[in-house]
Structures are given as structure tokens and as C-alpha cells.
Design an enzyme around this catalytic site. Structure first.
Site, PDB file in Angstrom:
ATOM      1  N   ASP A   6       0.872  -1.181   0.000  1.00 35.86           N
ATOM      2  CA  ASP A   6       0.000   0.000   0.000  1.00 35.86           C
ATOM      3  C   ASP A   6       0.902   1.221   0.000  1.00 35.86           C
ATOM      4  O   ASP A   6       1.527   1.544   1.011  1.00 35.86           O
ATOM      5  CB  ASP A   6      -0.902  -0.016   1.236  1.00 35.86           C
ATOM      6  CG  ASP A   6      -1.784   1.228   1.352  1.00 35.86           C
ATOM      7  OD1 ASP A   6      -1.858   2.019   0.389  1.00 35.86           O
ATOM      8  OD2 ASP A   6      -2.395   1.407   2.424  1.00 35.86           O
ATOM      9  N   GLY A   8       1.309   4.911   0.171  1.00 35.03           N
ATOM     10  CA  GLY A   8       0.629   6.137   0.566  1.00 35.03           C
ATOM     11  C   GLY A   8       1.544   7.328   0.373  1.00 35.03           C
ATOM     12  O   GLY A   8       2.728   7.185   0.048  1.00 35.03           O
ATOM     13  N   ASP A 109      -6.370   2.769  -2.153  1.00 34.49           N
ATOM     14  CA  ASP A 109      -6.192   2.452  -0.739  1.00 34.49           C
ATOM     15  C   ASP A 109      -7.528   2.434   0.000  1.00 34.49           C
ATOM     16  O   ASP A 109      -7.766   1.589   0.871  1.00 34.49           O
ATOM     17  CB  ASP A 109      -5.235   3.443  -0.087  1.00 34.49           C
ATOM     18  CG  ASP A 109      -5.664   4.901  -0.223  1.00 34.49           C
ATOM     19  OD1 ASP A 109      -6.394   5.246  -1.186  1.00 34.49           O
ATOM     20  OD2 ASP A 109      -5.247   5.719   0.625  1.00 34.49           O
ATOM     21  N   ASP A 139      -9.378   5.688   8.551  1.00 33.40           N
ATOM     22  CA  ASP A 139      -7.947   5.503   8.300  1.00 33.40           C
ATOM     23  C   ASP A 139      -7.219   6.757   8.768  1.00 33.40           C
ATOM     24  O   ASP A 139      -7.469   7.853   8.272  1.00 33.40           O
ATOM     25  CB  ASP A 139      -7.708   5.269   6.809  1.00 33.40           C
ATOM     26  CG  ASP A 139      -6.240   5.034   6.469  1.00 33.40           C
ATOM     27  OD1 ASP A 139      -5.373   5.123   7.368  1.00 33.40           O
ATOM     28  OD2 ASP A 139      -5.957   4.772   5.300  1.00 33.40           O
TER      29      ASP A 139
END
Length: 159
Positions: A6, A8, A109, A139
Site C-alpha cells: 500500500d 501512501g 487504498d 484511516d
């Protein structure tokens, strides 16, 4: 093993799965100036912390919200790890319809987190630990996001 990545804006999270079991997880800083080779070095060193070699990884899945990194990461996975990579993005069938005005605007995501939250919650409901209902996924990443999943399940949107 499956390597789940993932990417980010601030951090790149790595998860190593054997079947459905999470064997190890790691977090490294995301760098927009990475080269393909630097990505490979960072991956090799990070995986080595968990006693994992490139040869142990047989597949990869990537959710990336940093477009300049995505291509380099996929190249590094192909050239150095020799794995096919599934990139989560528009058109990938996740089993969860996106009921948002423009589904292409929803980050990979956020979709992955919504699918994972539903799967985990649905498993608990099937074991008698709750009632079927919608889910709010929160999140606390670079930006704090809230996403809504209907009981069907459908991704309804978020902020």
C-alpha cells in the site's frame, strides 16, 4: 508468499501473507524520487528484516496513490523479484461495487480498506459475533479518511 503493498503519500506499508495468514508487516517512507533500483534495494532490505528473500515471494498486489512511484514499483517487482503484480485501480473487480459519483476518483487504498473491513466484519457476523450492518472505515494516514460500506456490500463514499 503474497506481498501486499500500500503506497501512501507518507508511508509504504508491506504485508507478507502465507495463505490468509499475515506473516509479517513493515512500513517504510514513501519517496517520490525513488528509482526502480532504489525501490528494489529498499524492498530487499526490509523483507530481510523478516527473514524473507525475494525468491520466497510468488505474487504481489499493489494499491498506490502516488502515481510517480507506481510504475517504478511494478518494474522493480518484475525485474528483481520476477513476480506478476495485480494493481488495484479502476476496472479491477473487488466484489464491492463503488457507488460514488465518479468511481475513478476514489483512491485504491480506500477501496482496499473498505473490502478488507467488510470481509473481516462479515466473518465475525457469520461466527455469531454481531449483526449484519453497514461499516464506517476510519484511516488515520497522511489524511484522516472516513468511508462508508453498505451491508450489501457497496462502497458508498467518504470524506
Amino acid at each position: 508468499m503474497l506481498l501486499a503493498i500500500d503506497v501512501g503519500n507518507s508511508n509504504t506499508c508491506l504485508g507478507l501473507f502465507e495463505g490468509s495468514s499475515l506473516r509479517a508487516e513493515f512500513r517504510i517512507g514513501t519517496r517520490r524520487g525513488w528509482t526502480r533500483d532504489e525501490v528494489a534495494v529498499d524492498l530487499r532490505q526490509t523483507l530481510a528484516l523478516g527473514g524473507v528473500d525475494f525468491e520466497d515471494v510468488h505474487a504481489a498486489v499493489v494499491a498506490c496513490v502516488v502515481p510517480p512511484v507506481q510504475g517504478l514499483l511494478i518494474e522493480a517487482l518484475s525485474v528483481y523479484m520476477h513476480v506478476e503484480t495485480l494493481v488495484v485501480g479502476p476496472g479491477v473487480k473487488t466484489g464491492m461495487p463503488v457507488r460514488y459519483d465518479n468511481p475513478r476518483e476514489v483512491g485504491a487504498d480506500r477501496i482496499v480498506a473498505a473490502v478488507a473491513a467488510h470481509d473481516r466484519y462479515a466473518a465475525r457476523v457469520s461466527e455469531g459475533e454481531g449483526e449484519a450492518g453497514g461499516i464506517v472505515v476510519v484511516d488515520f494516514g497522511t489524511a484522516t479518511t472516513f468511508d462508508i460500506v453498505s451491508p450489501k456490500p457497496e462502497y458508498l463514499g467518504g470524506v
